[in-house]
Design a protein around this motif. Structure first.
Motif, PDB file in Angstrom:
ATOM      1  N   VAL A   1       0.609  -1.529   0.109  1.00  0.00           N
ATOM      2  CA  VAL A   1      -0.155  -0.267   0.068  1.00  0.00           C
ATOM      3  C   VAL A   1       0.781   1.138  -0.200  1.00  0.00           C
TER       4      VAL A   1
ATOM      5  N   ILE B 155       0.053   3.212   5.621  1.00  0.00           N
ATOM      6  CA  ILE B 155      -0.865   2.749   6.079  1.00  0.00           C
ATOM      7  C   ILE B 155      -1.133   3.034   7.534  1.00  0.00           C
TER       8      ILE B 155
ATOM      9  N   MET C 123      -4.661   2.474   6.282  1.00  0.00           N
ATOM     10  CA  MET C 123      -5.779   1.172   6.183  1.00  0.00           C
ATOM     11  C   MET C 123      -5.637   0.702   6.981  1.00  0.00           C
TER      12      MET C 123
ATOM     13  N   TRP D 178       6.794  -1.844   7.569  1.00  0.00           N
ATOM     14  CA  TRP D 178       5.339  -2.623   7.491  1.00  0.00           C
ATOM     15  C   TRP D 178       5.109  -2.202   8.893  1.00  0.00           C
TER      16      TRP D 178
ATOM     17  N   PHE E  78       0.967  -4.993   5.865  1.00  0.00           N
ATOM     18  CA  PHE E  78       0.793  -3.452   5.100  1.00  0.00           C
ATOM     19  C   PHE E  78       1.924  -3.026   4.679  1.00  0.00           C
TER      20      PHE E  78
ATOM     21  N   ASP F 173       4.740  -0.753   3.158  1.00  0.00           N
ATOM     22  CA  ASP F 173       3.719   1.285   2.365  1.00  0.00           C
ATOM     23  C   ASP F 173       5.817   1.618   1.055  1.00  0.00           C
TER      24      ASP F 173
END
Length: 140
Positions: A11, A14, A17, A45, A57, A59
């Motif tokens: 993504v 983060i 999200m 992460w 996730f 980034d």
């Protein structure tokens, strides 16, 4: 027993999200986070979930997610079974997230689709029966 434990998503943001998924699933917490290298590129992460299921996730994403209205190869959507769909919808809408599309009308299940901040379509489904032949039927 076989079950899906986690999905790893690349993504751009983060934190966005985390806000989306904690609005939908407020019992989820950050299980772990860190920084390292991935394929020669630094990344941040984060694992968000409960003791049994989570999303990862990362980034360091480049480009954009697939066009959900198109026919490109890639992830179409993933789904979570919830006990109270109306509450999930209310929490997401209160957080500023709009329903992307309503689910099909069915007496044994209710569902709805949202698009998360990274552009992944997420289905939330509530089953209204414990009988597999009703929950899993494909026609009336």
């Amino acid at each position: 027993m076989i079950r899906l434990e986690h999905v790893n998503l690349v993504v751009r943001d983060i934190d966005a999200m985390v806000r989306f998924y904690q609005a939908a699933l407020p019992h989820w917490r950050i299980r772990g986070a860190g920084e390292d290298q991935w394929q020669g590129k630094p990344r941040r992460w984060l694992h968000l979930g409960d003791d049994y299921n989570y999303l990862t996730f990362n980034d360091n994403g480049e480009g954009t997610n697939r066009d959900l209205a198109g026919h490109s190869v890639g992830l179409a959507h993933f789904a979570y079974v919830v006990d109270d769909l109306a509450s999930v919808i209310a929490r997401l809408q209160a957080g500023g997230y709009a329903i992307a599309k309503p689910g099909a009308e069915d007496r044994y299940r209710q569902n709805v689709y949202f698009v998360d901040p990274a552009g992944f379509e997420v289905e939330f489904v509530q089953y209204c029966s414990d009988l597999p032949e009703q929950r899993n039927r494909y026609s009336d």
